[in-house]
Design an enzyme around this catalytic site. Structure first.
Site, PDB file in Angstrom:
ATOM      1  N   HIS A 120       0.249   1.196 -13.172  1.00 15.61           N
ATOM      2  CA  HIS A 120       1.043   0.044 -13.633  1.00 15.61           C
ATOM      3  C   HIS A 120       2.522   0.449 -13.673  1.00 15.61           C
ATOM      4  O   HIS A 120       2.850   1.521 -14.182  1.00 15.61           O
ATOM      5  CB  HIS A 120       0.569  -0.405 -15.020  1.00 15.61           C
TER       6      HIS A 120
ATOM      7  N   MET B 152      -4.193  -6.713  -7.017  1.00 18.23           N
ATOM      8  CA  MET B 152      -3.660  -7.810  -7.830  1.00 18.23           C
ATOM      9  C   MET B 152      -4.727  -8.824  -8.239  1.00 18.23           C
ATOM     10  O   MET B 152      -4.543 -10.029  -8.096  1.00 18.23           O
ATOM     11  CB  MET B 152      -2.539  -8.521  -7.059  1.00 18.23           C
TER      12      MET B 152
ATOM     13  N   ILE C  28      -7.690  -9.362 -11.489  1.00 17.36           N
ATOM     14  CA  ILE C  28      -8.237  -8.782 -12.719  1.00 17.36           C
ATOM     15  C   ILE C  28      -9.753  -8.732 -12.623  1.00 17.36           C
ATOM     16  O   ILE C  28     -10.401  -9.719 -12.265  1.00 17.36           O
ATOM     17  CB  ILE C  28      -7.746  -9.564 -13.961  1.00 17.36           C
TER      18      ILE C  28
ATOM     19  N   GLY D 117       0.772  -1.230   0.000  1.00 17.69           N
ATOM     20  CA  GLY D 117       0.000   0.000   0.000  1.00 17.69           C
ATOM     21  C   GLY D 117       0.810   1.290   0.000  1.00 17.69           C
ATOM     22  O   GLY D 117       0.347   2.311   0.503  1.00 17.69           O
TER      23      GLY D 117
HETATM   24  C1  GAR Z   1       3.112  -1.048  -7.440  1.00 18.48           C
HETATM   25  O1  GAR Z   1       4.379  -1.013  -8.018  1.00 18.48           O
HETATM   26  C2  GAR Z   1       2.037  -1.024  -8.520  1.00 18.48           C
HETATM   27  O2  GAR Z   1       2.368  -0.214  -9.606  1.00 18.48           O
HETATM   28  C3  GAR Z   1       2.011  -2.474  -8.927  1.00 18.48           C
HETATM   29  O3  GAR Z   1       2.147  -3.181  -7.721  1.00 18.48           O
HETATM   30  C4  GAR Z   1       2.863  -2.394  -6.764  1.00 18.48           C
HETATM   31  C5  GAR Z   1       2.035  -2.257  -5.506  1.00 18.48           C
HETATM   32  O4  GAR Z   1       2.740  -1.623  -4.489  1.00 18.48           O
HETATM   33  N1  GAR Z   1       0.812  -2.794  -9.632  1.00 18.48           N
HETATM   34  C6  GAR Z   1       0.744  -3.710 -10.598  1.00 18.48           C
HETATM   35  O5  GAR Z   1       1.701  -4.374 -10.954  1.00 18.48           O
HETATM   36  C7  GAR Z   1      -0.624  -3.873 -11.236  1.00 18.48           C
HETATM   37  N2  GAR Z   1      -0.513  -4.578 -12.491  1.00 18.48           N
HETATM   38  P1  GAR Z   1       2.037  -0.894  -3.272  1.00 18.48           P
HETATM   39  O6  GAR Z   1       1.071  -1.898  -2.646  1.00 18.48           O
HETATM   40  O7  GAR Z   1       3.163  -0.563  -2.343  1.00 18.48           O
HETATM   41  O8  GAR Z   1       1.318   0.326  -3.785  1.00 18.48           O
END
Ligand code: GAR
Length: 205
Positions: free
Chosen positions: A112, A93, A95, A15
């Site tokens: 992304h 995470m 779809i 998050g």
């Molecule tokens: C982030 O890097 C986001 O861009 C990616 O997951 C991470 C979540 O981190 N999202 C994807 O890959 C979606 N396809 P966070 O929970 O620390 O924000």
């Protein structure tokens, strides 16, 4: 006439992007209020961030709602009950189905961690995106915020920011730099841009 729309942030893990949105409240994000955080994972640290920020959170897992369709039905119920105008996928995470994305057309945005159309689509998420970028040997990568439609990572692009790949980068160091230099900036900016657009549309009605 209201001056803020209602925002829900959907999360699955650490998050840090949710934190960037929380930290941007009333500075960058002036046209919306984060009303709700939804996690599809009970152990997500993002839930603690929501609590610390005083934001209501709910956990909706596939296991507890009998699979993907049950999870989405509960998600729709909660989003409608909370009168949510904009859904922000911040490290979510899972779809979403074509039916779901159609129902909230132009009302769902996603962050992304690459420059779409590189390293995106099904199977490209989290650290895997950066592993693929390093394997290919690209010298520049970055992050993209886009509207969500029925094609994974296929909706209209809202903002992008490029980040340099450095010699000796590991997937972890690259991920961290992309977050710090790109994601945590363009996500709040995009949320404000889209929220202001929704308000403007309302005022013209
Ligand atoms: C982030 O890097 C986001 O861009 C990616 O997951 C991470 C979540 O981190 N999202 C994807 O890959 C979606 N396809 P966070 O929970 O620390 O924000």
């Amino acid at each position: 006439m209201r001056n803020k729309i209602n925002i829900a942030v959907l999360v699955s893990g650490g998050g840090t992007n949710l934190q960037a949105l929380i930290d941007a409240r009333d500075t960058v994000i002036t046209s919306g209020v984060i009303k709700l955080v939804v996690s599809n994972n009970r152990t997500a640290y993002a839930l603690k961030r929501a609590e610390a920020a005083g934001i209501k959170s709910v956990c909706i897992t596939k296991a507890e709602f009998g699979g993907a369709a049950g999870m989405e039905a509960e998600l729709v119920r909660v989003l409608v009950a909370e009168k949510i105008d904009l859904i922000v996928l911040a490290g979510f995470m899972s779809i979403l189905s074509a039916g779901f994305t159609k129902r909230f057309e132009k009302r769902i945005i996603n962050i992304h961690p690459s420059l779409i159309p590189s390293f995106c689509g099904e199977g490209y998420y989290g650290l895997r995106v950066h592993e693929a970028a390093l394997k290919k040997g690209v010298k520049v990568t970055g992050a993209t915020v886009h509207f969500v439609n029925e094609i994974p990572d296929g909706g209209e692009i809202i903002m992008q920011k490029a980040v340099r790949v450095l010699d000796g980068d590991t997937p972890e160091t690259l991920q961290k730099r992309v977050m710090r230099l790109a994601e945590w900036k363009i996500l709040p900016e995009s949320v404000e841009k889209v929220s202001a657009g929704i308000l403007k549309q309302e005022q013209q009605r």
